[in-house]
Design an enzyme around this catalytic site. Structure first.
Site, mmCIF file in Angstrom:
data_model
loop_
_atom_site.group_PDB
_atom_site.id
_atom_site.type_symbol
_atom_site.label_atom_id
_atom_site.label_comp_id
_atom_site.label_asym_id
_atom_site.label_seq_id
_atom_site.Cartn_x
_atom_site.Cartn_y
_atom_site.Cartn_z
ATOM 1 N N HIS A 5 -6.670 -6.104 -1.441
ATOM 2 C CA HIS A 5 -5.594 -5.138 -1.208
ATOM 3 C C HIS A 5 -4.500 -5.826 -0.406
ATOM 4 O O HIS A 5 -4.667 -6.130 0.769
ATOM 5 C CB HIS A 5 -6.156 -3.949 -0.431
ATOM 6 C CG HIS A 5 -5.173 -2.846 -0.191
ATOM 7 N ND1 HIS A 5 -4.604 -2.134 -1.214
ATOM 8 C CD2 HIS A 5 -4.670 -2.321 0.966
ATOM 9 C CE1 HIS A 5 -3.800 -1.213 -0.708
ATOM 10 N NE2 HIS A 5 -3.809 -1.308 0.607
ATOM 11 N N SER A 26 0.842 -1.192 0.000
ATOM 12 C CA SER A 26 0.000 0.000 0.000
ATOM 13 C C SER A 26 0.884 1.252 0.000
ATOM 14 O O SER A 26 1.792 1.365 -0.827
ATOM 15 C CB SER A 26 -0.954 -0.051 1.200
ATOM 16 O OG SER A 26 -1.971 0.918 1.087
ATOM 17 N N ASP A 31 -8.132 -3.850 -7.083
ATOM 18 C CA ASP A 31 -7.805 -3.248 -5.786
ATOM 19 C C ASP A 31 -8.476 -1.884 -5.721
ATOM 20 O O ASP A 31 -8.256 -1.029 -6.577
ATOM 21 C CB ASP A 31 -6.292 -3.109 -5.649
ATOM 22 C CG ASP A 31 -5.842 -2.671 -4.258
ATOM 23 O OD1 ASP A 31 -6.525 -1.828 -3.644
ATOM 24 O OD2 ASP A 31 -4.809 -3.166 -3.796
#
Length: 539
Positions: free
Chosen positions: A503, A245, A475
């Protein structure tokens, strides 16, 4: 927009929802060009040249005084953070470009040492997502879930400057934060729009009033210099890296500023770190709506026998919209645990949906259970109410949100014209309401942010080893189109694509992707070209 990274272990029905909504010096002589060096004679320092764009010049000299490089990390067991973990603290300058100005900051660091010292091959550094997530627990989680990696590496991480056990930032109380997100962001009446603009301006002003001397230095560029000091204090010439991320941006910045100190790097679920935060966040309304409508709603309809929410995606969406409208007129009071006294209004209904669709394995069932419970709330069981409390009762903490804004508003430039954001958010609210409706609240805060952008790091891949990148197609937060842009910018990288939309790819159950990552970290072997790993869709 926010990371919701789940632990890789079996979970009960209640705990899986909680995981889904939990919205990651033994000094050494260093070569010239590093940002931290071995201790020298008293009073001397080390100077490093690093290139960046967007600042006042194209090259900045960073001098690291000996008081930082001569630190010793006092490792101690910290089982209260995670079993098997060791923790320490290090001191860093508030501003790496002026280390003698202002008070120093404290950075909390953690590690799990390699379980097989005979096979140890170095340090694997991790960072947290968000921005705003804590990194301290992450080494314990990775070492446990990927034992071959834990055997070969000392896995280390840290709370980023501004976060958690490091010197923190916090602009609001929890009550003030709840009020910021209360109501219905879809309301586009002039009074409602003005209220959002006023709240955003007041939030930016509160951050400036509380942390004006610190906010300019809560940036990714400053953080990667903290990381390089940690590398030096660990006695390592090079490190390997894994980040998911927002931590992909951290890793890409680190490898760009200090390519000579990177051996291997895995970037999982990628921010479009080739451009600005503004450009990246403009793509999220579409990607969250895609995840909701093309992945979650069809899954919910497929499981109508369990949840009774609609036999088609269109029916399920209509039920969801009816419930949201009902909450506008009659918000629901929660009655469980820490959420007692909080109400589920349209914005909180959106928030619970947003943070659970990151994850099909844990988030989809949890959200579906909570949605179904709202349809028969008077007769909902204690277990259903508990899950509903966890899905809709909590969103962001004040520390997370303050860090998130500090980084995203100050890393790169933002359009300061609030009229532009009013017009754009109106369009996105109409087309992509799940996230588009709250676009104005976030963007107007950055438009009013009290600091100027920090030095800009240009991502090219020059001088660094080939990087392994991972991303799923749907995602919602780190959307695939952005990952492709980042992949093109990071010359020589390899992209592993996974169908679906969870994710975080590594450790998510895809044996193909996990095998590629493990092989790369353990042997350095990369795929010859980009790869697509098939995945079984959620049942």
């Amino acid at each position: 927009m926010f990371e919701s990274r789940k632990p890789r272990r079996a979970l009960s029905a209640a705990s899986l929802v909680s995981a889904a909504v939990a919205v990651v010096i033994a000094a050494t002589a260093l070569p010239a060009g590093s940002a931290a060096a071995a201790p020298r004679a008293a009073g001397t320092s080390h100077t490093a040249e690093t290139s960046h764009t967007g600042g006042p010049s194209t090259a900045a000299a960073v001098t690291v005084p000996e008081r930082y490089t001569a630190q010793k990390l006092a490792w101690k067991p910290c089982p209260e953070v995670a079993p098997g973990l060791e923790c320490a603290q290090m001191t860093v300058p508030r501003d790496w470009h002026a280390p003698d100005a202002g008070k120093d900051l404290t950075i909390a660091v953690s590690r799990v040492k390699a379980s097989d010292p005979a096979q140890r091959r170095g340090v694997l550094m991790m960072a947290a997502g968000g921005p705003g997530g804590s990194g301290l627990k992450r080494p314990a989680g990775l070492a446990k879930s990927a034992p071959s990696i834990g055997a070969a590496y000392d896995v280390v991480s840290f709370d980023q400057r501004g976060v958690g056990a490091s010197t923190p930032v916090q602009c609001q109380t929890q009550e003030e934060l709840d009020a910021f997100f209360a109501g219905d962001f879809r309301d586009r009446s002039p009074e409602a729009v003005q209220r959002v603009l006023t709240n955003s301006r007041m939030l930016a002003e509160a951050c400036g009033a509380r942390h004006g001397d610190l906010l300019p230095y809560i940036t990714t560029e400053q953080t990667v210099r903290d990381m390089d000091l940690l590398r030096a204090l660990l006695g390592e010439r090079k490190i390997s890296y894994y980040g998911a991320s927002y931590a992909t941006m951290v890793g890409a910045y680190y490898a760009s500023v200090f390519p000579q100190h990177v051996e291997r790097a895995v970037l999982d679920s990628n921010i479009a770190f080739d451009g600005t935060w503004e450009d990246f966040e403009k793509g999220q309304p579409k990607s969250f709506q895609r995840r909701f409508e093309q992945d979650f709603l069809p899954w919910l309809a497929k499981n109508d026998a369990t949840y009774h929410y609609g036999k088609t995606a269109a029916e399920a969406k209509a039920t969801w919209e009816r419930r949201r409208s009902a909450l506008h007129d009659r918000p629901l009071s929660l009655d469980g645990g820490k959420t007692k006294g909080r109400t589920v209004d349209p914005n909180r209904f959106d928030s619970g949906t947003i943070q659970t669709i990151y994850d099909s394995q844990q988030g989809f069932p949890g959200l579906a259970t909570a949605l179904a419970a709202l349809e028969h709330w008077d007769s909902a069981t204690a277990a259903e109410r508990q899950i509903t409390d966890k899905v809709f009762g909590a969103y962001l903490s004040p520390n997370f949100f303050a860090e998130f804004l500090s980084v995203t508003c100050a890393d790169t430039p933002w359009t300061r014209d609030t009229g532009y954001w009013v017009r754009r958010s109106a369009e996105d609210t109409a087309k992509y309401p799940l996230i588009g409706a709250r676009e104005l609240a976030f963007s107007a805060t950055c438009a009013a942010w009290p600091t100027s952008p920090g030095p800009r790091v240009k991502i090219t891949g020059k001088g660094m080893p080939p990087v392994l990148m991972l991303n799923s197609l749907h995602d919602p937060a780190t959307y695939y189109e952005g990952a492709q842009r980042a992949h093109r910018a990071l010359h020589g990288s390899r992209l592993v694509t996974v169908p679906g939309g969870d994710h975080g790819v590594y450790g998510d159950g895809n044996a193909c992707a996990d095998s590629i990552v493990n092989k790369y970290l353990l042997s350095g072997e990369l795929p010859a070209r980009d790869v697509t790993c098939e995945v079984v869709p959620a049942e």
